[in-house]
Design an enzyme around this catalytic site. Structure first.
Site, PDB file in Angstrom:
ATOM      1  N   LYS A  83       0.848  -1.193   0.000  1.00  0.00           N
ATOM      2  CA  LYS A  83       0.000   0.000   0.000  1.00  0.00           C
ATOM      3  C   LYS A  83       0.881   1.240   0.000  1.00  0.00           C
ATOM      4  O   LYS A  83       1.821   1.335   0.816  1.00  0.00           O
ATOM      5  CB  LYS A  83      -0.841  -0.026   1.280  1.00  0.00           C
ATOM      6  CG  LYS A  83      -2.253   0.465   1.170  1.00  0.00           C
ATOM      7  CD  LYS A  83      -2.920   0.231   2.525  1.00  0.00           C
ATOM      8  CE  LYS A  83      -4.345   0.616   2.516  1.00  0.00           C
ATOM      9  NZ  LYS A  83      -4.922   0.588   3.877  1.00  0.00           N
TER      10      LYS A  83
HETATM   11  C1  E4P Z   1      -8.382   1.304   3.911  1.00  0.00           C
HETATM   12  O1  E4P Z   1      -7.534   0.598   3.406  1.00  0.00           O
HETATM   13  C2  E4P Z   1      -8.195   2.013   5.188  1.00  0.00           C
HETATM   14  O2  E4P Z   1      -7.439   1.188   6.042  1.00  0.00           O
HETATM   15  C3  E4P Z   1      -9.470   2.292   5.920  1.00  0.00           C
HETATM   16  O3  E4P Z   1     -10.606   1.931   5.175  1.00  0.00           O
HETATM   17  C4  E4P Z   1      -9.528   3.628   6.584  1.00  0.00           C
HETATM   18  O4  E4P Z   1     -10.763   3.770   7.215  1.00  0.00           O
HETATM   19  P1  E4P Z   1     -11.063   4.875   8.327  1.00  0.00           P
HETATM   20  O5  E4P Z   1     -11.392   6.153   7.659  1.00  0.00           O
HETATM   21  O6  E4P Z   1     -12.240   4.319   9.071  1.00  0.00           O
HETATM   22  O7  E4P Z   1      -9.830   4.955   9.188  1.00  0.00           O
END
Ligand code: E4P
Length: 217
Positions: A83
């Site tokens: 990522k």
């Molecule tokens: C996606 O890969 C992220 O880890 C995640 O969906 C972030 O979500 P949040 O806005 O609830 O922290």
């Protein structure tokens, strides 16, 4: 539509994997912190629990160091998906990694133009954060529609991974738009199975079945 779970809690991942409906896992540095565990160790365990992509986030901000971190992450297991953030260095890293056969999830996407850039960089997944847009008075699902339109216009193969999902309506709207993947916290995924009328219906049928005095086995 593929279902990923957004957590680094291996008990939740193992439990949801047993349903046979879990297609992958996403993590981020905040979720690793919440797990209280060592990053590389927990990613390795998650990769053994699911066959699908497991997103593990690079934390460097410059291309050269991101590439070094990506090499470490890719070495953990074949189903690691690196990522990277939606920055110039993140997209440079994305292009280099996908050209080398790695899976890359470009995260922290908040505009359709950013998603266009990620597709041009060959991203495997683009992660638009719908919940955080909604939290800021913007329309997260409109962004998903816009990205779907743009990607279909040009036959981009990058998969739209709806992230920052907060509730079942986000899942429903994502499916209606034709998003490829959604990632949600375990509680949101579990809530998708439930309906009060299903529970009521089961109670009524079991009650009447018992009155017949019969058994199937
Ligand atoms: C996606 O890969 C992220 O880890 C995640 O969906 C972030 O979500 P949040 O806005 O609830 O922290």
């Amino acid at each position: 539509m593929k279902f990923f779970v957004d957590t680094a809690d291996t008990r939740d991942i193992a439990d949801l994997a047993q349903t046979g409906l879990l297609d992958g896992v996403t993590t981020n540095p905040s979720l690793i912190h919440k797990s209280g565990r060592k990053f590389l160790e927990v990613v390795k365990e998650i990769c053994s629990l699911v066959e699908g992509p497991v997103s593990a986030e690079a934390v460097a901000l410059d291309h050269a160091t991101m590439m070094k971190e990506a090499a470490v992450l890719r070495n953990i297991a074949d189903n690691v998906c690196v990522k990277v953030p939606l920055t110039i260095d993140g997209l440079k890293t994305c292009k280099a990694l996908t050209s080398d056969g790695a899976m890359v999830n470009v995260t922290l996407c908040f505009s359709a133009n950013q998603a266009l850039l990620a597709a041009k960089a060959g991203a495997t997944f683009i992660s638009p954060f719908v919940g955080r847009l909604d939290d800021n008075g913007l329309d997260g699902m409109q962004l998903i529609s816009d990205i779907r339109l743009i990607y279909d216009n040009y036959n981009f193969v990058t998969e739209i991974l709806v992230a920052s999902v907060r509730h079942p309506i986000h899942v429903l709207e994502s499916a209606k738009i034709g998003a490829d993947v959604m990632t949600a916290p375990p509680a949101v995924i579990r809530s998708l199975f439930n309906h009060v009328l299903t529970d009521k219906g089961i109670a009524g049928f079991i009650d009447d079945w018992q009155k017949t005095g019969q058994s199937i086995l």
